[in-house]
Design an enzyme around this catalytic site. Structure first.
Site, PDB file in Angstrom:
ATOM      1  N   SER A   1       0.820  -1.205   0.000  1.00  0.00           N
ATOM      2  CA  SER A   1       0.000   0.000   0.000  1.00  0.00           C
ATOM      3  C   SER A   1       0.856   1.258   0.000  1.00  0.00           C
ATOM      4  O   SER A   1       0.606   2.200  -0.753  1.00  0.00           O
ATOM      5  CB  SER A   1      -0.930   0.007   1.217  1.00  0.00           C
ATOM      6  OG  SER A   1      -1.907  -0.987   1.066  1.00  0.00           O
TER       7      SER A   1
ATOM      8  N   SER B   1      -2.642  -8.193  -6.273  1.00  0.00           N
ATOM      9  CA  SER B   1      -2.273  -7.115  -5.360  1.00  0.00           C
ATOM     10  C   SER B   1      -3.408  -6.098  -5.270  1.00  0.00           C
ATOM     11  O   SER B   1      -3.711  -5.591  -4.197  1.00  0.00           O
ATOM     12  CB  SER B   1      -0.970  -6.449  -5.788  1.00  0.00           C
ATOM     13  OG  SER B   1      -0.996  -6.107  -7.138  1.00  0.00           O
TER      14      SER B   1
ATOM     15  N   ASN C   1      -6.026  -7.677  -2.997  1.00  0.00           N
ATOM     16  CA  ASN C   1      -5.707  -8.155  -1.654  1.00  0.00           C
ATOM     17  C   ASN C   1      -4.730  -7.310  -0.852  1.00  0.00           C
ATOM     18  O   ASN C   1      -4.677  -7.432   0.353  1.00  0.00           O
ATOM     19  CB  ASN C   1      -5.148  -9.577  -1.739  1.00  0.00           C
ATOM     20  CG  ASN C   1      -6.138 -10.532  -2.342  1.00  0.00           C
ATOM     21  OD1 ASN C   1      -7.277 -10.596  -1.885  1.00  0.00           O
ATOM     22  ND2 ASN C   1      -5.738 -11.220  -3.377  1.00  0.00           N
ATOM     23  N   TYR C   2      -3.918  -6.516  -1.512  1.00  0.00           N
ATOM     24  CA  TYR C   2      -2.859  -5.847  -0.761  1.00  0.00           C
ATOM     25  C   TYR C   2      -2.890  -4.328  -0.820  1.00  0.00           C
ATOM     26  O   TYR C   2      -2.183  -3.670  -0.089  1.00  0.00           O
ATOM     27  CB  TYR C   2      -1.492  -6.342  -1.232  1.00  0.00           C
ATOM     28  CG  TYR C   2      -1.276  -7.797  -0.938  1.00  0.00           C
ATOM     29  CD1 TYR C   2      -1.083  -8.221   0.377  1.00  0.00           C
ATOM     30  CD2 TYR C   2      -1.309  -8.755  -1.927  1.00  0.00           C
ATOM     31  CE1 TYR C   2      -0.911  -9.558   0.673  1.00  0.00           C
ATOM     32  CE2 TYR C   2      -1.136 -10.098  -1.650  1.00  0.00           C
ATOM     33  CZ  TYR C   2      -0.940 -10.493  -0.339  1.00  0.00           C
ATOM     34  OH  TYR C   2      -0.774 -11.818  -0.046  1.00  0.00           O
ATOM     35  N   LEU C   3      -3.638  -3.780  -1.744  1.00  0.00           N
ATOM     36  CA  LEU C   3      -3.609  -2.329  -1.892  1.00  0.00           C
ATOM     37  C   LEU C   3      -4.821  -1.695  -1.243  1.00  0.00           C
ATOM     38  O   LEU C   3      -5.953  -1.984  -1.640  1.00  0.00           O
ATOM     39  CB  LEU C   3      -3.546  -1.968  -3.374  1.00  0.00           C
ATOM     40  CG  LEU C   3      -2.303  -2.480  -4.094  1.00  0.00           C
ATOM     41  CD1 LEU C   3      -2.363  -2.139  -5.567  1.00  0.00           C
ATOM     42  CD2 LEU C   3      -1.043  -1.897  -3.472  1.00  0.00           C
TER      43      LEU C   3
END
Ligand SMILES: *[C@@H]1O[C@H](CO)[C@@H](O)[C@H](O)[C@H]1NC(C)=O
Ligand SMILES: *[C@@H]1O[C@H](CO)[C@@H](O)[C@H](O)[C@H]1NC(C)=O
Ligand SMILES: *[C@@H]1O[C@H](CO)[C@@H](O)[C@H](O)[C@H]1NC(C)=O
Ligand SMILES: *[C@@H]1O[C@H](CO)[C@@H](O)[C@H](O)[C@H]1NC(C)=O
Ligand SMILES: CC(=O)N[C@H]1CO[C@H](CO)[C@@H](O)[C@@H]1O
Length: 573
Positions: free
Chosen positions: A403, A527, A530-532
């Protein structure tokens, strides 16, 4: 001296899909899963041949044979591991007679079956409107009946209420279990979770559920264990549901909490590199890898016993090479292993001297197949992470780094003077930087070359169109010079506009081509999903007046509805 602990092959560690502290439901009612339709035996005229002779298979053996036949044109069925695994599992479904006859897969002829399935799928494409409508209505009926649950006072969509049909396991990459039989899931495999005071879904007639639970802290409605990897599968709510959104939000809030204490954690593990205790040293080096390389902790639920995939804690000596000097850099560690989903992780990273020296120490007197961190396992590492910060897991480091990297990259790459397509290209480049960091690679899609060629021919056509438009503009200008009347002036204006419009279209296509080319081997979706922190993207869109649809498609907008609704203008990670 270091005495390696017993090799930990086969120990599984997993974490159940749970809501974070504080999220619970009071009432949950649903209809249970929709099972795959039962197997329909092949018509009599569809033959299977063994060693050149027609052979009638028992229903069970035939069903498994059809899985193979359906994949016959696929490269998989030529791979040795696939064939070996398939044959082994297929034989288990055979009658004793079949087993004694069918001993060599190469003598099996599935082509007639395969042709039958191709003809069937062709027929499906040729279906009449009425037939298609009937199927559509049936799907809608299923969705209406099984696709929703009641949670507290809300009706919520269920994400995946249909249980996958049986088939052959494919896996990604060169998965060692490819070709194995993915069993049919039966009601007896199913655990139901719902509230005590709800209408408990009845199992199909003649069957029983494995268990009915009433746990309001787990995120799933239905679960079962699949037979290939032994991992637990869940039916859960749609990502757009209130409770999922809340969970997603908490995940990013945890990552933001890490930002506040990450410096302290880093100082601590640097201290620990010097510890007298080997366990503490190993833990500190592992933590450094998790922080710096966004490695997974390892031994997670996705990994089966034999699938040779590893994470940080399960790294073996053979997975790294130490180079005191490489390509002009000092203390380089070369990683080469299969990570999650058997995706290869390959990286050469310069590390700090003390890390390097520690690695040398950990590797002393060990065999290639010994654990690098022999005093460590995932439970120990996770426990330590919890002590450092509540809710901290290896994944939080990934979320945090992904992020914050997105935010930094967006700041760096966005040029305020760019038009919208160019800004979106910058966004995708920022997203790509993150995907590379997280090792979200993919094989270039099969259709890549073709779609690139299509795009290129569109660009060529557009260029010709532009040249034509420019010529027309030129002659209109010449014409206007001679005539000097209102009408020819107007013509010049409209030709000018046409040129501009085509220029813009061309630029858009060219940006698209660049984007696609750069995206060839990178999977952005994981990403992004799930990750940003979606609030970063939403804030960026708001700042530059980019419609959110350009960044998130419909499903993604549903998932991130919570962020789209709430992102403040000055949201900062
Ligand atoms: C299996 O059948 C193929 C094709 O007939 C043959 O070439 C091969 O030698 C056989 N393998 C064994 C182990 O019998
Ligand atoms: C994120 O990871 C990269 C790659 O290891 C590292 O260079 C960078 O410092 C990390 N950023 C933050 C903010 O942790
Ligand atoms: C991890 O190691 C600890 C200490 O050696 C041990 O008690 C624990 O059972 C291990 N956990 C797993 C999942 O192997
Ligand atoms: C949106 O994008 C994801 C990939 O991130 C894809 O799987 C999904 O099918 C897309 N949904 C729609 C509605 O286009
Ligand atoms: C897997 C799991 O945690 N299930 C829960 C379901 O409900 C029972 C009864 O409330 C709990 O004890 C379980 O923990």
């Amino acid at each position: 001296e270091i005495v390696p602990l017993k090799h930990r092959s086969g120990d599984a560690w997993w974490e159940e899909e749970r809501y974070p502290e504080g999220i619970k439901w009071k009432f949950l009612e649903h209809k249970g899963p929709v099972f795959a339709p039962p197997y329909e035996p092949l018509p009599e005229n569809v033959k299977f041949y063994y060693d050149g002779k027609v052979m009638k298979l028992s229903t069970k053996a035939e069903e498994v044979a059809t899985f193979f036949a359906k994949m016959l044109d696929h490269e998989y069925t030529t791979k040795e591991i696939f064939r070996k695994n398939f044959f082994k599992d297929w034989r288990k479904e055979m009658t004793p007679e079949e087993k004694s006859t069918i001993t060599n897969l190469s003598k099996c002829d599935f082509t007639h079956m395969s042709q039958y399935f191709k003809a069937q799928s062709e027929a499906r494409k040729q279906m009449s409107k009425e037939e298609k409508q009937k199927i559509k209505e049936e799907n809608e009926r299923l969705l209406k009946e099984y696709g929703y649950c009641v949670m507290d006072n809300h009706k919520e969509r269920i994400a995946n209420f249909k249980i996958e049909p049986p088939g052959l396991f494919r896996g990604r990459g060169n998965h060692p279990k490819m070709g194995m039989l993915k069993r049919r899931i039966m009601p007896e495999d199913i655990i139901i979770n719902c509230s005590k005071d709800s209408k408990i879904p009845p199992p199909p007639p003649g069957h029983k559920w494995k268990e009915v639970r009433h746990d309001n802290k787990v995120t799933w409605l239905v679960s079962w264990t699949e037979n290939i990897q032994g991992s637990i599968k869940y039916i859960m709510l749609n990502p757009s549901s209130r409770i999922k959104g809340e969970k997603d939000w908490q995940k990013y809030e945890t990552a933001r909490r890490l930002k506040k204490c990450v410096d302290k954690i880093r100082n601590q593990y640097r201290e620990d590199w010097k510890s007298k205790e080997m366990k503490v040293r190993q833990r500190a080096v592992a933590l450094y890898f998790i922080d710096k390389l966004a490695l997974r902790a390892g031994n997670e639920k996705e990994e089966g016993e034999t699938a040779d995939t590893v994470g940080c804690c399960s790294l073996r000596v053979e997975h790294i090479k130490l180079h005191p000097e490489l390509d002009g850099q000092e203390y380089v560690v070369e990683f080469d292993f299969l990570g999650k989903d058997s995706i290869r992780y390959y990286n050469k990273v310069p590390v700090e001297k003390r890390v390097f020296k520690n690695l040398q120490l950990f590797m002393e007197n060990k065999q290639p197949e010994d654990d690098l961190f022999d005093r460590l396992n995932t439970s120990i590492l996770n426990k330590h992470l919890q002590d450092l910060m509540e809710g901290l897991t290896a994944k939080v480091f990934r979320t945090y780094n992904a992020s914050i990297t997105l935010q930094q990259q967006l700041k760096e790459l966005t040029n305020p003077d760019d038009n919208i397509p160019a800004k979106i290209l910058s966004y995708n480049r920022a997203n790509r930087a993150v995907a590379i960091l997280c090792n979200h690679q993919r094989a270039p899609p099969k259709t890549f070359e073709k779609s690139m060629m299509n795009l290129q021919s569109k660009i060529d056509a557009k260029k010709e169109q532009l040249a034509d438009a420019r010529r027309e503009l030129k002659s209109a200008k010449a014409d206007a010079k001679v005539r000097r009347d209102e009408k020819s002036k107007k013509t010049v204006e409209s030709k000018k506009k046409a040129v501009q419009r085509i220029e813009e279209q061309l630029m858009k296509l060219e940006v698209q081509a660049t984007d696609r080319e750069e995206n060839k081997q990178i999977a952005l979706g994981t990403s992004k999903l799930n990750y940003l922190d979606p609030r970063i993207s939403v804030a960026w869109c708001k700042k530059w007046g980019i419609p959110i649809e350009k960044i998130y498609n419909k499903t993604q907008r549903e998932k991130f509805a919570w962020a789209i609704d709430m992102a403040e203008e000055d949201y900062e990670f």
